[in-house]
Design an enzyme around this catalytic site. Sequence first.
Site, PDB file in Angstrom:
ATOM      1  N   HIS A  93       0.914  -0.637  -0.039  1.00 21.85           N
ATOM      2  CA  HIS A  93       0.669  -0.333   0.369  1.00 21.85           C
ATOM      3  C   HIS A  93       0.663   1.169  -0.117  1.00 21.85           C
ATOM      4  O   HIS A  93       0.358   2.040  -0.579  1.00 21.85           O
ATOM      5  CB  HIS A  93      -0.770  -0.355   1.118  1.00 21.85           C
ATOM      6  CG  HIS A  93      -0.439   0.390   2.718  1.00 21.85           C
ATOM      7  ND1 HIS A  93      -0.040  -0.434   3.524  1.00 21.85           N
ATOM      8  CD2 HIS A  93      -0.249   1.269   3.045  1.00 21.85           C
ATOM      9  CE1 HIS A  93       0.474   0.442   4.478  1.00 21.85           C
ATOM     10  NE2 HIS A  93       0.442   1.133   4.180  1.00 21.85           N
ATOM     11  N   ASP A 139       0.129  -7.873   1.418  1.00 19.50           N
ATOM     12  CA  ASP A 139       0.438  -6.453   1.669  1.00 19.50           C
ATOM     13  C   ASP A 139       1.793  -6.051   1.942  1.00 19.50           C
ATOM     14  O   ASP A 139       2.290  -5.481   2.733  1.00 19.50           O
ATOM     15  CB  ASP A 139       0.688  -5.851   3.109  1.00 19.50           C
ATOM     16  CG  ASP A 139       0.250  -3.573   2.626  1.00 19.50           C
ATOM     17  OD1 ASP A 139       0.744  -4.183   1.401  1.00 19.50           O
ATOM     18  OD2 ASP A 139       0.066  -3.699   3.969  1.00 19.50           O
ATOM     19  N   GLN A 229       1.284   6.174  12.224  1.00 25.05           N
ATOM     20  CA  GLN A 229       1.095   6.655  10.163  1.00 25.05           C
ATOM     21  C   GLN A 229       2.613   6.932  10.349  1.00 25.05           C
ATOM     22  O   GLN A 229       3.018   8.096  11.216  1.00 25.05           O
ATOM     23  CB  GLN A 229       0.201   7.607  10.496  1.00 25.05           C
ATOM     24  CG  GLN A 229      -0.483   7.013   9.663  1.00 25.05           C
ATOM     25  CD  GLN A 229      -1.898   6.671  10.606  1.00 25.05           C
ATOM     26  OE1 GLN A 229      -1.319   6.607  11.954  1.00 25.05           O
ATOM     27  NE2 GLN A 229      -2.714   5.611  10.122  1.00 25.05           N
ATOM     28  N   GLY A 230       3.060   6.772   9.236  1.00 26.91           N
ATOM     29  CA  GLY A 230       4.517   7.229   8.686  1.00 26.91           C
ATOM     30  C   GLY A 230       5.493   5.964   9.100  1.00 26.91           C
ATOM     31  O   GLY A 230       6.353   5.040   7.910  1.00 26.91           O
ATOM     32  N   ASP A 231       4.573   4.787   9.776  1.00 22.58           N
ATOM     33  CA  ASP A 231       5.189   4.097  10.019  1.00 22.58           C
ATOM     34  C   ASP A 231       5.107   2.332   8.739  1.00 22.58           C
ATOM     35  O   ASP A 231       6.096   0.998   8.960  1.00 22.58           O
ATOM     36  CB  ASP A 231       5.324   3.412  11.266  1.00 22.58           C
ATOM     37  CG  ASP A 231       6.352   4.196  12.335  1.00 22.58           C
ATOM     38  OD1 ASP A 231       7.596   4.898  11.792  1.00 22.58           O
ATOM     39  OD2 ASP A 231       5.266   4.671  13.452  1.00 22.58           O
ATOM     40  N   SER A 232       3.792   3.002   8.081  1.00 21.87           N
ATOM     41  CA  SER A 232       3.972   1.928   6.774  1.00 21.87           C
ATOM     42  C   SER A 232       5.202   1.119   5.943  1.00 21.87           C
ATOM     43  O   SER A 232       5.689   1.669   5.690  1.00 21.87           O
ATOM     44  CB  SER A 232       3.173   2.456   6.123  1.00 21.87           C
ATOM     45  OG  SER A 232       1.563   2.343   6.576  1.00 21.87           O
TER      46      SER A 232
END
Length: 277
Positions: A93, A139, A229-232
């Site tokens: 993603h 993913d 958020q931002g660690d994906s």
Amino acid sequence: MDTTSTRKNTEEGMIMAETLRRLRSWLGLVVAAVLLPVAGVSAAAADPGATIVGGTRASTAQYPWVVYLATTSGYQYCGGTLVAPNKVLTAAHCTEDDVASSVLVVAGRDDKNSSAGTAARVTRIWIHPSFSSVTRGYDVSVLTLDRNLTQATLPVATAADANLYTAGTSTTILGWGTTRAGGQPSRYLLRASVPVTGDQTCSAGYGSQYKPQHMVCAGLPQGGVDTCQGDSGGPLVAGGKLIGVTSFGEGCASARYPGVYARVSSYETEIRQQLAS
């Protein structure tokens, strides 16, 4: 309200086409609502002393294989792991609809405001062909770089590493993401330790969204420590191996909702094919 979302940053001020592309990715989630994007927060504005949902400062000297993905303007939006000198494993993603030439991989840089380390260009993006949304699994994405990096690589988990997925196994999570749901991204690389969560416990929180053959959960029952958020795309590490890729969650560090990670060992064959290509 259902706030399950990916753990990818967005940037206020990016061109409209890029914003719409990221929104299309989010709308693919089978959820009632998603977290509002973390917009308008630059690395310079982040609190230098902040810790990511219970985390502490870390160094790429200790974790040389952890990298981050950035736009050509330098905005960090996801993480990744160097698994071969010119290959990075991240989340599908994070790269869905991306053009390779628009992505930079930054290695060896603890402080996003510095010029340390290397910013390599991406020449090829592979996304698992079965990926459609984070809650359906698959993913994972492999990026090919324009050069071989000198940093050490991290081995990926295989089918022989089933013991690393046992509930209670201590893991390490890393990233430059936000310090709380809806909060500011960290200027510095941060780390935390969380235990693997059993499939039954994870299913109790996420229901049919959690698919144990494709995913693994890690977190504390009471919450308080988690990726955000931002660690994906960043690493979930145990036993010296990459066992998971940061994928999604219900808020960040919420009680009864551990972080959800792509189960790397399930994609061993496809990943190794990409490493050999």
